[in-house]
Design an enzyme around this catalytic site. Sequence first.
Site, PDB file in Angstrom:
ATOM      1  N   SER A 143      11.099 -38.066  12.222  1.00 45.66           N
ATOM      2  CA  SER A 143      10.787 -39.234  13.196  1.00 45.66           C
ATOM      3  C   SER A 143      12.255 -40.119  13.153  1.00 45.66           C
ATOM      4  CB  SER A 143       9.877 -40.097  12.109  1.00 45.66           C
ATOM      5  OG  SER A 143       9.723 -41.551  12.870  1.00 45.66           O
ATOM      6  N   TYR A 156       6.845 -43.992   4.288  1.00 43.61           N
ATOM      7  CA  TYR A 156       6.938 -43.380   5.533  1.00 43.61           C
ATOM      8  C   TYR A 156       8.168 -42.986   5.652  1.00 43.61           C
ATOM      9  CZ  TYR A 156       6.461 -41.903  10.313  1.00 43.61           C
ATOM     10  OH  TYR A 156       6.341 -41.075  11.775  1.00 43.61           O
TER      11      TYR A 156
END
Length: 280
Positions: A143, A156
Amino acid sequence: MTIYSNKVAFVTGAASGIGFALCEALLAKGAKVMMADMNGPNLAEAMAKLGGASGNLSSILCDVRHAESVQAAADKTIEVFGKVHIVMNNAGVALAGQSGRTDLKDWQWIVDINLMGVVYGVEIFTPLIRSHGEGGHILNTASMAGHTTTEYMPPYHATKFAVVGYSESIAQDLIKEDIRVTCLCPTWVKSNIASSGRDRPSAQTKAEKTVEMVRAAQSNVSKLVANGMEASRLAELTLAMMAEGRLHVFNDPEVRPEIDRRAKALAKDFDAALVWLEAN
């Protein structure tokens, strides 16, 4: 190995979002695809959308948290297609959190999926790619959150930074065997990622203050995802960048300056330490 026609691809998180779009794009380019996902009904629906089981398409239930499940999926891929060339470790979840208020079971959950799911895919499938000597390609979905950070998302960010570093490391080694590695680092893409945190272990036991914080973070992410890039466009971009042998795939021009800002901040801190070392 940059030609997709007649190559065999294994894709996790294949029932929706980016994973489904990657499967669709691979099939369009003539690849054979094994779709893997832990959600049986969604996987069956996704298979139906792509025409159902055929000589070019198959599926298997796979929970990437468990090495034995990934191994079973690898065995099924070889059983059905005979070999594998492309492995896309795409399954992932999102988790909002705050230091001192994030349940350790939630930490283990996101690490098991976002990081160890990638590790299992690489460790189990790499020997299979090596075995046929035709080269191959590994795609690990990270990401932009693996390069820059925001508040309330430390679990995350931790897992995505790990996937970026892991991918950059193995790329240096595997290229010697004609196995390329690409790390997918998108920002907002239309998918189900914003709701994935509902499956965290502590979902039913969170303190109310933390529940409100998590819900607020998820609501914000949901809005951004809803306005994100179409997964199909990201899939086409990804396959194009893989064909060029790119190590990273980015998709959002608005966050390009973040790369420069982070690099400058690191250089500033590095230089400050050097100044101190020279003076002391």
